[in-house]
Design a protein around this motif. Structure first.
Motif, PDB file in Angstrom:
ATOM      1  N   ILE A 294       6.247 -10.994  -6.260  1.00 49.65           N
ATOM      2  CA  ILE A 294       5.299 -10.523  -7.270  1.00 49.65           C
ATOM      3  C   ILE A 294       5.750  -9.177  -7.817  1.00 49.65           C
ATOM      4  CG2 ILE A 294       3.391 -11.734  -6.127  1.00 49.65           C
ATOM      5  CD1 ILE A 294       2.325  -8.948  -5.287  1.00 49.65           C
ATOM      6  N   ASP A 295       5.178  -8.817  -8.948  1.00 51.53           N
ATOM      7  CA  ASP A 295       5.474  -7.535  -9.565  1.00 51.53           C
ATOM      8  C   ASP A 295       4.526  -6.469  -9.028  1.00 51.53           C
ATOM      9  OD1 ASP A 295       7.045  -6.250 -11.938  1.00 51.53           O
ATOM     10  OD2 ASP A 295       4.964  -5.562 -12.196  1.00 51.53           O
ATOM     11  N   ALA A 296       4.995  -5.244  -8.998  1.00 46.92           N
ATOM     12  CA  ALA A 296       4.158  -4.141  -8.506  1.00 46.92           C
ATOM     13  C   ALA A 296       2.850  -4.030  -9.274  1.00 46.92           C
ATOM     14  CB  ALA A 296       4.943  -2.828  -8.589  1.00 46.92           C
ATOM     15  N   SER A 297       2.852  -4.423 -10.544  1.00 47.98           N
ATOM     16  CA  SER A 297       1.649  -4.294 -11.378  1.00 47.98           C
ATOM     17  C   SER A 297       0.533  -5.251 -10.966  1.00 47.98           C
ATOM     18  CB  SER A 297       2.009  -4.539 -12.843  1.00 47.98           C
ATOM     19  OG  SER A 297       2.487  -5.862 -13.022  1.00 47.98           O
ATOM     20  N   GLU A 298       0.827  -6.194 -10.060  1.00 47.09           N
ATOM     21  CA  GLU A 298      -0.191  -7.155  -9.619  1.00 47.09           C
ATOM     22  C   GLU A 298      -1.029  -6.645  -8.449  1.00 47.09           C
ATOM     23  OE1 GLU A 298       1.112 -11.362  -9.496  1.00 47.09           O
ATOM     24  OE2 GLU A 298       3.093 -10.577 -10.062  1.00 47.09           O
ATOM     25  N   ASP A 300      -3.720  -4.584  -6.491  1.00 46.28           N
ATOM     26  CA  ASP A 300      -4.996  -3.960  -6.837  1.00 46.28           C
ATOM     27  C   ASP A 300      -5.433  -2.895  -5.845  1.00 46.28           C
ATOM     28  OD1 ASP A 300      -5.592  -5.733  -9.111  1.00 46.28           O
ATOM     29  OD2 ASP A 300      -5.818  -7.286  -7.577  1.00 46.28           O
ATOM     30  N   ALA A 301      -5.049  -3.051  -4.577  1.00 46.54           N
ATOM     31  CA  ALA A 301      -5.535  -2.132  -3.542  1.00 46.54           C
ATOM     32  C   ALA A 301      -4.464  -1.951  -2.469  1.00 46.54           C
ATOM     33  CB  ALA A 301      -6.812  -2.666  -2.903  1.00 46.54           C
ATOM     34  N   ILE A 302      -4.389  -0.745  -1.926  1.00 46.56           N
ATOM     35  CA  ILE A 302      -3.469  -0.443  -0.826  1.00 46.56           C
ATOM     36  C   ILE A 302      -4.244   0.291   0.264  1.00 46.56           C
ATOM     37  CG2 ILE A 302      -1.371   0.730  -0.080  1.00 46.56           C
ATOM     38  CD1 ILE A 302      -0.394   0.684  -2.967  1.00 46.56           C
ATOM     39  N   VAL A 323       7.047   3.760  -6.302  1.00 47.08           N
ATOM     40  CA  VAL A 323       7.156   2.297  -6.359  1.00 47.08           C
ATOM     41  C   VAL A 323       6.328   1.717  -7.496  1.00 47.08           C
ATOM     42  CG1 VAL A 323       6.615   0.151  -5.128  1.00 47.08           C
ATOM     43  CG2 VAL A 323       7.696   2.053  -3.917  1.00 47.08           C
ATOM     44  N   PHE A 324       5.129   2.241  -7.699  1.00 51.33           N
ATOM     45  CA  PHE A 324       4.197   1.620  -8.637  1.00 51.33           C
ATOM     46  C   PHE A 324       4.157   2.296 -10.005  1.00 51.33           C
ATOM     47  CE2 PHE A 324       2.868   0.254  -4.465  1.00 51.33           C
ATOM     48  CZ  PHE A 324       2.629  -1.097  -4.659  1.00 51.33           C
ATOM     49  N   GLY A 325       4.771   3.467 -10.136  1.00 51.59           N
ATOM     50  CA  GLY A 325       4.868   4.116 -11.437  1.00 51.59           C
ATOM     51  C   GLY A 325       3.513   4.333 -12.085  1.00 51.59           C
ATOM     52  N   GLN A 326       3.405   4.001 -13.356  1.00 54.38           N
ATOM     53  CA  GLN A 326       2.157   4.217 -14.093  1.00 54.38           C
ATOM     54  C   GLN A 326       1.016   3.370 -13.547  1.00 54.38           C
ATOM     55  OE1 GLN A 326       3.078   3.580 -18.249  1.00 54.38           O
ATOM     56  NE2 GLN A 326       3.752   5.706 -18.526  1.00 54.38           N
ATOM     57  N   HIS A 327       1.351   2.244 -12.929  1.00 55.45           N
ATOM     58  CA  HIS A 327       0.309   1.375 -12.368  1.00 55.45           C
ATOM     59  C   HIS A 327      -0.356   1.994 -11.139  1.00 55.45           C
ATOM     60  CE1 HIS A 327      -1.828  -2.300 -11.407  1.00 55.45           C
ATOM     61  NE2 HIS A 327      -1.288  -2.319 -10.193  1.00 55.45           N
ATOM     62  N   ALA A 328       0.289   2.964 -10.522  1.00 56.45           N
ATOM     63  CA  ALA A 328      -0.251   3.561  -9.292  1.00 56.45           C
ATOM     64  C   ALA A 328      -1.664   4.090  -9.486  1.00 56.45           C
ATOM     65  CB  ALA A 328       0.667   4.677  -8.797  1.00 56.45           C
ATOM     66  N   PRO A 379      -2.558  13.968  -8.509  1.00 56.40           N
ATOM     67  CA  PRO A 379      -3.985  13.926  -8.842  1.00 56.40           C
ATOM     68  C   PRO A 379      -4.390  12.670  -9.607  1.00 56.40           C
ATOM     69  CG  PRO A 379      -2.826  15.439 -10.300  1.00 56.40           C
ATOM     70  CD  PRO A 379      -1.839  15.027  -9.246  1.00 56.40           C
ATOM     71  N   ASN A 380      -3.422  11.907 -10.086  1.00 60.03           N
ATOM     72  CA  ASN A 380      -3.740  10.691 -10.837  1.00 60.03           C
ATOM     73  C   ASN A 380      -4.019   9.482  -9.950  1.00 60.03           C
ATOM     74  OD1 ASN A 380      -3.309  11.868 -13.473  1.00 60.03           O
ATOM     75  ND2 ASN A 380      -1.115  11.865 -13.008  1.00 60.03           N
ATOM     76  N   LEU A 381      -3.804   9.628  -8.650  1.00 60.62           N
ATOM     77  CA  LEU A 381      -4.056   8.521  -7.731  1.00 60.62           C
ATOM     78  C   LEU A 381      -5.545   8.410  -7.419  1.00 60.62           C
ATOM     79  CD1 LEU A 381      -1.123   9.028  -5.185  1.00 60.62           C
ATOM     80  CD2 LEU A 381      -1.218   7.437  -7.118  1.00 60.62           C
ATOM     81  N   ASN A 382      -6.039   7.179  -7.341  1.00 59.37           N
ATOM     82  CA  ASN A 382      -7.427   6.924  -6.958  1.00 59.37           C
ATOM     83  C   ASN A 382      -7.475   6.684  -5.462  1.00 59.37           C
ATOM     84  OD1 ASN A 382     -10.030   6.093  -6.521  1.00 59.37           O
ATOM     85  ND2 ASN A 382      -9.935   4.278  -7.818  1.00 59.37           N
ATOM     86  N   LEU A 383      -7.877   7.696  -4.709  1.00 62.28           N
ATOM     87  CA  LEU A 383      -7.869   7.643  -3.250  1.00 62.28           C
ATOM     88  C   LEU A 383      -9.182   7.129  -2.666  1.00 62.28           C
ATOM     89  CD1 LEU A 383      -5.997  11.016  -2.579  1.00 62.28           C
ATOM     90  CD2 LEU A 383      -5.039   8.720  -2.841  1.00 62.28           C
ATOM     91  N   THR A 384     -10.064   6.622  -3.518  1.00 64.79           N
ATOM     92  CA  THR A 384     -11.333   6.007  -3.096  1.00 64.79           C
ATOM     93  C   THR A 384     -12.097   6.957  -2.169  1.00 64.79           C
ATOM     94  OG1 THR A 384     -10.032   3.930  -3.079  1.00 64.79           O
ATOM     95  CG2 THR A 384     -12.333   3.780  -2.425  1.00 64.79           C
ATOM     96  N   LEU A 385     -12.350   8.145  -2.662  1.00 64.04           N
ATOM     97  CA  LEU A 385     -12.852   9.218  -1.812  1.00 64.04           C
ATOM     98  C   LEU A 385     -14.358   9.139  -1.556  1.00 64.04           C
ATOM     99  CD1 LEU A 385     -10.768  12.160  -3.307  1.00 64.04           C
ATOM    100  CD2 LEU A 385     -10.274  10.798  -1.257  1.00 64.04           C
ATOM    101  N   ASN A 386     -14.710   9.119  -0.280  1.00 65.41           N
ATOM    102  CA  ASN A 386     -16.052   9.347   0.245  1.00 65.41           C
ATOM    103  C   ASN A 386     -17.083   8.264  -0.069  1.00 65.41           C
ATOM    104  OD1 ASN A 386     -15.305  11.826   1.457  1.00 65.41           O
ATOM    105  ND2 ASN A 386     -15.500  12.848  -0.528  1.00 65.41           N
TER     106      ASN A 386
END
Length: 417
Positions: A294-298, A300-302, A323-328, A379-386
């Motif tokens: 699969i492609d990295a763009s597929e 959804d969650a890590i 690894v995920f570039g702009q999709h990260a 800061p652009n990463l969504n770390l699903t905080l709290n």
């Protein structure tokens, strides 16, 4: 040859935030901390006096007294969680070909409590080597899958993978490949650990690996927070039933997800520290994506390894950005260790289960205890905080890394016929 497809048909969990799958999932979504002062021994003289222990676990509810005495806690946890997973899968044990059912289990340490107790008893004695006859069978890491197989009569592949904290992720990858290649129809896999002991705590303290936030243990596991100061030791087990797709469909099994890929790599850098640029972590995720086709763009969650150590969190997130570039920035990234602590050899399994349940419920559990932004983290990463976040999760990745530079990564996808 054409590879078989592999699916997850059963789950079992015994964790610091819940003693079965439903309790575990509810604890994750609620952002429940499993951390508290240690109860299994007096920690007053230790630098770290807290851990993520299993609560309200009575072995005599699962084993008779004689059997319980023959099992270290890590093996008890393995049997309890695997029993839940087997029941959840609805396997007819009288109908299945038991020569094609295996058990591949992970444990980074094994029976450390048993080892500690026997050596201390010997040292305090008169020098006569009087050891419990169950000392070795209780201690060895491979006894967990051995006991699972013996209990149910499974006569396929049976062994333990040992790669520190990557152990159960490696077990899942081995199980995936045995079924893919047609050697087995079903494999019970996962991992267990019970290292909240004087020896376990003392050893990790000596390495300066553990948080020492004794004044507020519930907030001690704080992945990605600028003020993180080490991981929190946890204990427990996670079990998964992996099954060949057509075998599962033929018996009308409930299917949680498809296992689409597994990757491994080595940092080849340092005994305990990750490579600062996350080279090995980057490669393991690339290997996993390639194996899954699969492609990295597929993705959804890590669910990250995210242990709450100063070096490890930054290196892993740096690798994800590469690894995920702009999709990260579109991926929900989290660390469930913020709630369960670090279950060592069981971490890969219990965190993979969290990823699978995220797909099942369309909810990504939070990374709790985050207060202060770390300027070293993108800061652009969504770390699903709290707070848990609702979203559709079709593809989920679970990362697990171990001392020695062992990296393992597993990918799951909603079943796509």
């Amino acid at each position: 040859m054409e590879l078989k497809r592999v699916v997850v048909t059963g789950l079992g969990a015994l964790t610091p935030i819940g003693n079965n799958i439903n309790e575990y999932w509810n604890g994750l979504v609620e952002g429940k901390s499993g951390c508290a002062g240690i109860t299994s021994f007096d920690p007053a003289n230790f630098k770290t006096q807290f851990a993520c222990e299993i609560k309200d676990f009575d072995p005599l509810k699962h084993f008779d007294r004689k059997e319980a005495r023959k099992l270290d806690k890590f093996a008890q946890y393995a049997l309890v969680s695997s029993d839940e997973a087997i029941a959840d899968a609805g396997i007819d044990l009288d109908a299945v070909d038991k020569f094609r059912v295996g058990v591949i289990w992970g444990a980074g340490i094994g029976g450390i409590q048993t080892f500690q107790d026997e050596v201390v008893n010997f040292a305090q004695g008169n020098g006569t080597p009087r050891f419990n006859p169950f000392f070795i069978p209780k201690m060895i890491a491979d006894i967990a899958p051995g006991n699972i197989s013996i209990k149910h009569g499974f006569m396929g592949p049976n062994y333990t993978t040992v790669s520190a904290c990557a152990s159960s992720a490696n077990a899942m990858i081995d199980a995936l490949n045995y079924i893919r290649l047609g050697h087995c129809d079903v494999i019970i896999t996962g991992g267990s650990e019970a290292a909240v002991t004087e020896a376990g705590m003392g050893g990790f303290n000596a390495m300066h690996a553990l948080s020492t936030r004794n004044d507020n243990p519930q907030s001690a596991s704080r992945p990605f927070d600028a003020n993180r100061d080490g991981f929190v030791l946890g204990e427990g087990a996670g079990a998964l039933v992996l099954e060949e797709l057509e075998h599962a469909k033929a018996r009308g099994a409930r299917i949680y997800a498809e296992v689409i890929g597994g990757g491994m790599s080595s940092d080849a850098y340092h005994m305990t520290a990750p490579h600062p640029d996350g080279i090995g972590v980057k490669r393991v995720m690339e290997n996993c994506l390639r194996d899954a086709g699969i492609d990295a763009s597929e993705v959804d969650a890590i669910n990250t390894h995210g242990t709450s150590t100063p070096l490890g969190d930054v290196a892993e997130l740096k690798a994800i950005s590469q690894v995920f570039g702009q999709h990260a920035g579109k991926i929900n990234i989290n660390s469930t260790k913020s709630m369960t602590g670090h279950l060592l050899g069981a971490a890969g399994a219990i965190e993979a289960i969290a990823s699978i349940l995220s797909m099942e419920h369309s909810v990504v559990p939070p990374t709790i205890n985050h207060e202060t932004v770390d300027e070293n983290i993108d800061p652009n990463l969504n770390l699903t905080l709290n707070k848990a976040q609702e979203r559709e999760v079709n593809v989920a990745m679970s990362n697990t890394f171990g001392f020695g530079g062992h990296n393992a990564c597993v990918l799951f996808r909603k079943l796509n016929e």
